[in-house]
Scaffold this motif. Sequence first.
Motif, PDB file in Angstrom:
ATOM      1  N   ASP A  24      35.306 -67.503 112.834  1.00 39.64           N
ATOM      2  CA  ASP A  24      35.347 -68.864 112.284  1.00 39.64           C
ATOM      3  C   ASP A  24      36.003 -68.888 110.911  1.00 39.64           C
ATOM      4  N   ALA A  25      36.557 -70.030 110.573  1.00 42.03           N
ATOM      5  CA  ALA A  25      37.238 -70.230 109.291  1.00 42.03           C
ATOM      6  C   ALA A  25      36.320 -69.872 108.129  1.00 42.03           C
ATOM      7  N   GLY A  26      36.837 -69.054 107.206  1.00 43.44           N
ATOM      8  CA  GLY A  26      36.092 -68.709 106.006  1.00 43.44           C
ATOM      9  C   GLY A  26      34.891 -67.815 106.224  1.00 43.44           C
ATOM     10  N   LYS A  27      34.780 -67.188 107.386  1.00 45.19           N
ATOM     11  CA  LYS A  27      33.610 -66.357 107.707  1.00 45.19           C
ATOM     12  C   LYS A  27      33.976 -64.878 107.761  1.00 45.19           C
ATOM     13  N   TYR A  28      32.926 -64.057 107.692  1.00 43.71           N
ATOM     14  CA  TYR A  28      33.046 -62.608 107.757  1.00 43.71           C
ATOM     15  C   TYR A  28      32.462 -62.093 109.071  1.00 43.71           C
ATOM     16  N   ALA A  29      32.907 -60.907 109.483  1.00 37.75           N
ATOM     17  CA  ALA A  29      32.348 -60.219 110.640  1.00 37.75           C
ATOM     18  C   ALA A  29      32.498 -58.723 110.398  1.00 37.75           C
ATOM     19  N   THR A  30      31.715 -57.929 111.089  1.00 37.44           N
ATOM     20  CA  THR A  30      31.858 -56.471 110.999  1.00 37.44           C
ATOM     21  C   THR A  30      32.283 -55.939 112.362  1.00 37.44           C
ATOM     22  N   ARG A  31      33.112 -54.902 112.353  1.00 37.11           N
ATOM     23  CA  ARG A  31      33.588 -54.303 113.596  1.00 37.11           C
ATOM     24  C   ARG A  31      33.889 -52.826 113.379  1.00 37.11           C
ATOM     25  N   ILE A  32      33.711 -52.077 114.461  1.00 30.29           N
ATOM     26  CA  ILE A  32      34.205 -50.700 114.548  1.00 30.29           C
ATOM     27  C   ILE A  32      35.088 -50.672 115.786  1.00 30.29           C
ATOM     28  N   PHE A  33      36.373 -50.464 115.614  1.00 28.37           N
ATOM     29  CA  PHE A  33      37.301 -50.456 116.732  1.00 28.37           C
ATOM     30  C   PHE A  33      37.447 -49.045 117.292  1.00 28.37           C
ATOM     31  N   PRO A  34      37.464 -48.893 118.628  1.00 23.05           N
ATOM     32  CA  PRO A  34      37.639 -47.569 119.229  1.00 23.05           C
ATOM     33  C   PRO A  34      39.110 -47.158 119.303  1.00 23.05           C
ATOM     34  N   PHE A  35      39.980 -47.936 118.669  1.00 25.10           N
ATOM     35  CA  PHE A  35      41.409 -47.667 118.652  1.00 25.10           C
ATOM     36  C   PHE A  35      41.969 -48.255 117.365  1.00 25.10           C
ATOM     37  N   VAL A  43      43.677 -62.707 108.997  1.00 18.62           N
ATOM     38  CA  VAL A  43      42.478 -61.872 109.009  1.00 18.62           C
ATOM     39  C   VAL A  43      42.676 -60.735 108.016  1.00 18.62           C
ATOM     40  N   LYS A  44      41.823 -60.685 107.018  1.00 17.53           N
ATOM     41  CA  LYS A  44      41.841 -59.598 106.036  1.00 17.53           C
ATOM     42  C   LYS A  44      40.823 -58.540 106.459  1.00 17.53           C
ATOM     43  N   VAL A  45      41.125 -57.279 106.182  1.00 20.04           N
ATOM     44  CA  VAL A  45      40.258 -56.161 106.547  1.00 20.04           C
ATOM     45  C   VAL A  45      39.803 -55.470 105.269  1.00 20.04           C
ATOM     46  N   TYR A  46      38.489 -55.230 105.188  1.00 25.29           N
ATOM     47  CA  TYR A  46      37.915 -54.589 104.001  1.00 25.29           C
ATOM     48  C   TYR A  46      37.004 -53.441 104.406  1.00 25.29           C
ATOM     49  N   ILE A  56      27.941 -54.952  96.409  1.00 23.25           N
ATOM     50  CA  ILE A  56      28.922 -54.028  96.971  1.00 23.25           C
ATOM     51  C   ILE A  56      30.307 -54.469  96.514  1.00 23.25           C
ATOM     52  N   THR A  57      31.201 -53.515  96.399  1.00 25.62           N
ATOM     53  CA  THR A  57      32.584 -53.789  96.062  1.00 25.62           C
ATOM     54  C   THR A  57      33.412 -53.581  97.315  1.00 25.62           C
ATOM     55  N   LEU A  58      34.196 -54.609  97.680  1.00 18.22           N
ATOM     56  CA  LEU A  58      35.049 -54.501  98.856  1.00 18.22           C
ATOM     57  C   LEU A  58      36.451 -54.085  98.438  1.00 18.22           C
ATOM     58  N   GLU A  59      37.057 -53.211  99.246  1.00 21.24           N
ATOM     59  CA  GLU A  59      38.442 -52.801  99.031  1.00 21.24           C
ATOM     60  C   GLU A  59      39.243 -53.200 100.259  1.00 21.24           C
ATOM     61  N   LEU A  72      35.676 -57.872 108.356  1.00 24.21           N
ATOM     62  CA  LEU A  72      36.814 -58.753 108.578  1.00 24.21           C
ATOM     63  C   LEU A  72      36.541 -60.098 107.927  1.00 24.21           C
ATOM     64  N   TYR A  73      37.576 -60.724 107.412  1.00 30.22           N
ATOM     65  CA  TYR A  73      37.431 -62.036 106.795  1.00 30.22           C
ATOM     66  C   TYR A  73      38.555 -62.946 107.273  1.00 30.22           C
ATOM     67  N   ASN A  74      38.190 -64.133 107.744  1.00 27.97           N
ATOM     68  CA  ASN A  74      39.171 -65.139 108.148  1.00 27.97           C
ATOM     69  C   ASN A  74      39.476 -65.999 106.935  1.00 27.97           C
ATOM     70  N   GLU A  75      40.652 -65.825 106.373  1.00 22.52           N
ATOM     71  CA  GLU A  75      41.014 -66.563 105.168  1.00 22.52           C
ATOM     72  C   GLU A  75      41.656 -67.919 105.473  1.00 22.52           C
ATOM     73  N   THR A  76      41.732 -68.292 106.747  1.00 27.93           N
ATOM     74  CA  THR A  76      42.350 -69.566 107.111  1.00 27.93           C
ATOM     75  C   THR A  76      41.297 -70.669 107.192  1.00 27.93           C
TER      76      THR A  76
END
Length: 92
Positions: A24-35, A43-46, A56-59, A72-76
């Motif tokens: 969703d717009a302006g929201k965060y999610a966490t993921r571990i991709f197997p690839f 979508v920004k990745v931190y 916490i400090t995000l990079e 993950l962050y949806n900046e749109t």
Amino acid sequence: MTFTGPNENSDFESYKNEVSGSLDAGKYATRIFPFIPVLPGGVKVYTVGGVESNYITLEEVANPTANVPYILYNETEETIDITLSGYGLATK
């Protein structure tokens, strides 16, 4: 898909994985991709760069890799539907 290694004990089979979802717009999610993922624009990745007190400090990560937890962050201003696919990475 089957890959043949340099000797009879190093053959392995790899299957294509698929991950689908929406962010969703302006929201965060966490993921571990197997690839190794290639994410759509917007979508920004931190990753967590550090922890101090209760913060916490995000990079930002330019080139995410497989098997690593990411934020993950949806900046749109719109929901982004995401479908990613790739071959898992295995080590022996």
